[in-house]
Design an enzyme around this catalytic site. Sequence first.
Site, PDB file in Angstrom:
ATOM      1  N   GLN A  15      46.726  35.027  37.937  1.00  0.00           N
ATOM      2  CA  GLN A  15      47.241  33.991  36.693  1.00  0.00           C
ATOM      3  C   GLN A  15      47.909  35.105  35.830  1.00  0.00           C
ATOM      4  O   GLN A  15      47.359  35.241  34.596  1.00  0.00           O
ATOM      5  CB  GLN A  15      46.085  33.417  36.089  1.00  0.00           C
ATOM      6  N   PHE A  16      49.100  35.406  36.216  1.00  0.00           N
ATOM      7  CA  PHE A  16      49.945  36.271  35.262  1.00  0.00           C
ATOM      8  C   PHE A  16      50.275  35.588  33.905  1.00  0.00           C
ATOM      9  O   PHE A  16      50.620  36.421  32.806  1.00  0.00           O
ATOM     10  CB  PHE A  16      51.056  36.716  35.876  1.00  0.00           C
ATOM     11  N   THR A  17      50.451  34.101  33.765  1.00  0.00           N
ATOM     12  CA  THR A  17      50.528  33.744  32.799  1.00  0.00           C
ATOM     13  C   THR A  17      49.668  33.581  31.772  1.00  0.00           C
ATOM     14  O   THR A  17      49.780  33.221  30.365  1.00  0.00           O
ATOM     15  CB  THR A  17      50.764  32.009  32.969  1.00  0.00           C
TER      16      THR A  17
END
Length: 145
Positions: free
Chosen positions: A78-80
């Site tokens: 989950q890079f966000t």
Amino acid sequence: MRAVVTRVRSASVTIGGRVNGEIGLGYLVLLGVGPGDTEDTAVKLADRICNLRVFEDENGRMNRSLEQAGGSLLVVSQFTLYADTSSRRPGFSGAAGPALAEPLYERFMARCRERGFAVAHGEFGADMLVSSENDGPVTIIFDTD
């Protein structure tokens, strides 16, 4: 590293219409990697999450660990979690690039497996549909910075 950990009764991740990973009781872990993270960071965070005691005991208190509850993990990259929200359109330059992030995502999951847990997962960089039945709800945020 950053992680959002939700206690779930069940969770799954679907990619391209196919279930890629699913669990029953356990933790849904949304995992983000920052540019300063290392293998040591991944191991320490995995240990912290695996040792977390948020399952209810016989008195209804959050006092049992994942191991004591017989749970497993569903880990989704989950890079966000590293979004810069200073404007209306978030930027993601604060997240580690794939060359660093993917091996650390894999190391995090490997450490959980080394500790004896079943680990289901998404696919790094894929467009995923994540479903969960949150229990509580109990959601804990970890940030190693």
